[in-house]
Scaffold this motif. Structure first.
Motif, mmCIF file in Angstrom:
data_model
loop_
_atom_site.group_PDB
_atom_site.id
_atom_site.type_symbol
_atom_site.label_atom_id
_atom_site.label_comp_id
_atom_site.label_asym_id
_atom_site.label_seq_id
_atom_site.Cartn_x
_atom_site.Cartn_y
_atom_site.Cartn_z
ATOM 1 N N SER A 189 0.290 5.406 -3.999
ATOM 2 C CA SER A 189 -0.810 4.576 -3.520
ATOM 3 C C SER A 189 -1.724 4.254 -4.691
ATOM 4 N N PHE A 190 -2.180 3.017 -4.721
ATOM 5 C CA PHE A 190 -3.172 2.606 -5.727
ATOM 6 C C PHE A 190 -4.438 2.108 -5.035
ATOM 7 N N ALA A 246 0.790 9.831 -3.534
ATOM 8 C CA ALA A 246 -0.397 8.985 -3.393
ATOM 9 C C ALA A 246 -1.558 9.460 -4.250
ATOM 10 N N GLN A 247 -1.649 10.781 -4.499
ATOM 11 C CA GLN A 247 -2.793 11.323 -5.220
ATOM 12 C C GLN A 247 -2.413 11.917 -6.573
ATOM 13 N N ALA A 248 -1.200 11.678 -7.035
ATOM 14 C CA ALA A 248 -0.698 12.499 -8.147
ATOM 15 C C ALA A 248 -0.088 11.726 -9.300
ATOM 16 N N ILE A 249 -0.466 10.477 -9.514
ATOM 17 C CA ILE A 249 0.136 9.751 -10.624
ATOM 18 C C ILE A 249 -0.160 10.473 -11.947
ATOM 19 N N ASN A 285 0.852 -1.193 0.000
ATOM 20 C CA ASN A 285 0.000 0.000 0.000
ATOM 21 C C ASN A 285 0.884 1.238 0.000
ATOM 22 N N GLY A 286 0.258 2.409 -0.043
ATOM 23 C CA GLY A 286 1.012 3.649 -0.087
ATOM 24 C C GLY A 286 1.721 3.978 1.213
ATOM 25 N N LEU A 287 1.079 3.699 2.347
ATOM 26 C CA LEU A 287 1.735 3.925 3.635
ATOM 27 C C LEU A 287 3.004 3.098 3.745
ATOM 28 N N ALA A 295 -2.733 -1.397 -2.627
ATOM 29 C CA ALA A 295 -1.531 -1.562 -3.439
ATOM 30 C C ALA A 295 -0.746 -0.255 -3.411
ATOM 31 N N GLY A 296 0.562 -0.351 -3.585
ATOM 32 C CA GLY A 296 1.412 0.838 -3.610
ATOM 33 C C GLY A 296 2.705 0.537 -4.332
ATOM 34 N N ALA A 297 3.585 1.535 -4.369
ATOM 35 C CA ALA A 297 4.878 1.346 -5.024
ATOM 36 C C ALA A 297 5.837 2.446 -4.617
ATOM 37 N N VAL A 298 7.115 2.130 -4.691
ATOM 38 C CA VAL A 298 8.206 3.087 -4.520
ATOM 39 C C VAL A 298 8.868 3.272 -5.872
ATOM 40 N N THR A 299 9.152 4.532 -6.234
ATOM 41 C CA THR A 299 9.949 4.794 -7.430
ATOM 42 C C THR A 299 11.203 5.564 -7.040
ATOM 43 N N THR A 300 12.281 5.323 -7.754
ATOM 44 C CA THR A 300 13.557 5.978 -7.500
ATOM 45 C C THR A 300 14.491 5.684 -8.665
#
Length: 371
Positions: free
Chosen positions: A186-187, A164-167, A60-62, A199-204
């Protein structure tokens, strides 16, 4: 009387339902229920969509935010007790990730025009213990500018985006998720691109950070039964990954639809009792996860809207320093701008459940509201 729904997830997902059912069946038949090709494919597709080198799926996003901060602790860039600057009017998940890692959140007031972190106030809040800035792209509007970038550079601070709110949002041609050192998505099903569960994800683009997050999300293991960290279980479910792979290509069209509705509201709402959100000069900076107006007497206004058939929501009614769970942490902290914003915000319908005709009619209802 006509009813104007705020959100109906069944309706939102109906156009994708055949593909979703096929994807779930594919995962079930494939027999790979933790990790595997669906997750790996989604991670590759998300990194390409955000313009980053790596994406790591999370539960998740958290957890995405928690894992970023924990990874920086494991890598020695941040230590327990260090300070993270964060806006005071964000959703509580932003700060939970900080306190869960035994770090100290430093709340900074928002800009009343954008309702995002006021970057002109950041530098005054920096101390020797400050290690990162967490800009939250609240309601889908990018919270980033040249001032924030310069402050981070001058003080050697990490920039950890809460996306979380800005894809799909962008600043100066750079997508949310690629502006800072790392970012969390966050998805949650209500998001512009939502799963059918958490669901969530980290990008880097930092390979060391990506590898650390990847290990931490899976019990701290770099390979089976070999644990280099005392990690967590924060993995992205392959069923959710398969659903997100269906929806991800529609990010731009979804955001454009919301921009069109926001433009209708912006053009037609002319009631001086209602403060409309500021539109950025560059439309790419906002993907309108929420269209948030401000009113003097929120309860009265929402009652009027309900009686007129319009569902509304509030994001968010309490600033962080007034949350009961943080009473001891923040004590008598005085943040008047956050109090004013959180006491007056109301979110209007702005999803696929709302047509342009609906938006015109809702604007007319708003214009007939009187104090």
């Amino acid at each position: 009387m006509k009813r104007y729904r705020f959100l109906d997830l069944a309706e939102i997902n109906r156009p994708f339902m055949a593909d979703i059912q096929n994807a779930i069946a594919r995962v079930a038949a494939g027999g790979w229920y933790i990790g595997g090709p669906e997750v790996e494919s989604f991670e590759h597709e998300l990194s390409a969509a955000t313009g980053t080198d790596y994406a790591v799926g999370t539960s998740n996003g958290l957890d995405a935010l928690r894992l970023i901060l924990r990874a920086y602790i494991e890598l020695g860039a941040i230590a327990e007790g260090d300070e993270i600057i964060v806006p005071a009017n964000t959703y509580i998940a932003s700060v939970l990730a900080i306190t869960d890692n035994r770090l100290h959140p430093v709340l900074v007031e928002p800009d009343p025009r954008t309702m995002n972190l006021d970057t002109s106030r950041i530098e005054a809040s920096i101390t020797p213990r400050t290690k990162a800035i967490m800009p939250v792209h609240l309601y889908g509007r990018i919270c980033y500018d040249s001032r924030l970038r310069q402050i981070a550079s001058d003080h050697g601070l990490k920039v950890i985006e809460d996306c979380a709110q800005a894809i799909g949002a962008a600043w100066d041609g750079i997508k949310a998720g690629a502006l800072g050192d790392a970012a969390a998505f966050s998805f949650y099903p209500t998001k512009n691109i939502g799963a059918i569960g958490d669901a969530g994800a980290v990008t880097t683009s930092d390979p060391e950070l990506a590898a650390t997050v990847k290990a931490l999300r899976n019990y701290g293991s770099d390979r089976q039964y070999h644990n280099i960290y005392a990690g967590l279980n924060c993995r992205l479910d392959p069923i959710q990954a398969s659903v997100l792979r269906i929806k991800l290509p529609y990010t731009d069209s979804e955001n454009d639809y919301r921009r069109d509705l926001a433009s209708v509201y912006d053009r037609l709402i002319d009631n001086p009792a209602i403060i409309k959100p500021e539109h950025p000069a560059d439309p790419a900076e906002h993907v309108w996860h929420q269209y948030v107006v401000r009113v003097a007497d929120r309860d009265r206004f929402r009652t009027y809207m309900t009686e007129s058939g319009v569902e509304t929501a509030v994001h968010y009614p309490l600033p962080l320093h007034r949350q009961p769970c943080y009473e001891q942490l923040f004590g008598s902290l005085h943040l008047p701008e956050s109090d004013r914003i959180c006491s007056s915000v109301v979110s209007l319908p702005i999803t696929r459940c709302t047509s342009k005709k609906d938006a015109c009619e809702i604007a007319d209802i708003l214009n007939r509201y009187t104090l």
